[in-house]
Enzyme design. Sequence first.
Site, PDB file in Angstrom:
ATOM      1  N   SER A  69       0.721  -1.464  -0.132  1.00  0.00           N
ATOM      2  CA  SER A  69      -0.101  -0.101   0.094  1.00  0.00           C
ATOM      3  C   SER A  69       0.693   1.369  -0.027  1.00  0.00           C
ATOM      4  CB  SER A  69      -1.094  -0.041   1.243  1.00  0.00           C
ATOM      5  OG  SER A  69      -1.865  -0.919   0.985  1.00  0.00           O
ATOM      6  N   LYS A  72       0.324   3.496  -2.912  1.00  0.00           N
ATOM      7  CA  LYS A  72      -0.849   4.355  -3.334  1.00  0.00           C
ATOM      8  C   LYS A  72      -0.367   5.634  -2.955  1.00  0.00           C
ATOM      9  CE  LYS A  72      -3.903   0.815  -1.009  1.00  0.00           C
ATOM     10  NZ  LYS A  72      -4.808   0.379   0.311  1.00  0.00           N
ATOM     11  N   TYR A 196      -4.013  -2.387  -9.933  1.00  0.00           N
ATOM     12  CA  TYR A 196      -3.924  -1.986  -8.672  1.00  0.00           C
ATOM     13  C   TYR A 196      -2.952  -3.281  -7.981  1.00  0.00           C
ATOM     14  CZ  TYR A 196      -5.004  -2.134  -3.604  1.00  0.00           C
ATOM     15  OH  TYR A 196      -4.849  -2.482  -2.200  1.00  0.00           O
ATOM     16  N   TYR A 248      -4.517   3.943   8.143  1.00  0.00           N
ATOM     17  CA  TYR A 248      -5.758   3.384   8.317  1.00  0.00           C
ATOM     18  C   TYR A 248      -6.346   3.691   9.616  1.00  0.00           C
ATOM     19  CZ  TYR A 248      -3.433   0.878   4.460  1.00  0.00           C
ATOM     20  OH  TYR A 248      -2.820   0.468   3.582  1.00  0.00           O
ATOM     21  N   VAL A 266       1.239  -3.725   3.641  1.00  0.00           N
ATOM     22  CA  VAL A 266       1.136  -5.063   4.573  1.00  0.00           C
ATOM     23  C   VAL A 266       2.372  -5.864   4.342  1.00  0.00           C
ATOM     24  CG1 VAL A 266      -1.334  -5.359   4.838  1.00  0.00           C
ATOM     25  CG2 VAL A 266      -0.059  -6.036   2.683  1.00  0.00           C
TER      26      VAL A 266
END
Length: 318
Positions: A69, A72, A196, A248, A266
């Site tokens: 991630s 992103k 993605y 998050y 992760v």
Amino acid sequence: MPLTVAADLQALVDRVAEEMAGQTDRGKVADYIPGLARVDPKHFGIAITTHDGKMYSAGDAEMNFSIQSISKVFALTIALGKVGDALWKRVGREPSGNAFNSIVQLEAEHGIPRNPFINAGAIVISDVVLAGHEPREAIGEILRFMREVAGDDGITIDDEVARGEAETGFRNTALANYMRAFGNIEHPVEQVLGVYFHQCALAMNCKQLAKAGRYLMLEGQHPETGFNVVSPMRARRINALMMLCGHYDGSGEFAFRVGIPGKSGVGGGILCVVPGIASIAVWSPGLNDRGNSTLGSLALERIAVATGWSVFNQREPG
Ligand code: GLN
């Protein structure tokens, strides 16, 4: 005060790496795909690159890991370059307070994800990056962008990880389909997810990742070319999003403990940007219950305390 002496920073990363080696609570390695599950939880790496171009590293700073991630942040940068602020009609910029792969807010919020760093938001970003491209070209654009900002042509995508993501991506598929039903995904879901999953599978080491974050430390400027990757305002805003949404439902805790804009993945990596001062990458594969690197967070907390680099310290940089 921020450290100014080169030897201090090298001594600091050496000390932190040594302290991390002695930690017994290392969290749990992500096990949803073999490419991540087999990574040894003992690894720890750290790299800090400073505004003056110096690099300080310790531990497994040259070992590749899956950035997941953290990608992103870079995909968001590319998407903003394509559509500008129109992006904010399709994705919000508020913390979600929910898990990275949660679907719960999407129904009440009409398929508009809370922010670009939860999976739903990142999938919308992939849809934006895909516009006008074949999926392969969009993936190529992301890879070229990473090589450009890191100043390193050796960066690659781990195909086994990308395949694993696709084979187990039931939630991501659900998120994409759900948003497509609201009209917030424009391309075929398989293509969007293909983009993605490949960006998640970028393989990099701490040194490369710290270098990739330099434009966010330097008000948008690429230190090698002198050109702006993004405007100073955009760099500031991306950093703000990292602070509020980068971990998050653990973002508040990270701000509380570390106080530096950061984005986790992760794979166990975290990229942190200290505006005007440093770009830091840490990696330790064991995760806490929010999916953020356990030792990565602890190491960054110790770095922030030792350097005074929290953005909530109102001191002049030294
Ligand atoms: N590939 C992962 C997923 O989509 C990325 C999540 C993460 O790094 N938090 O589930």
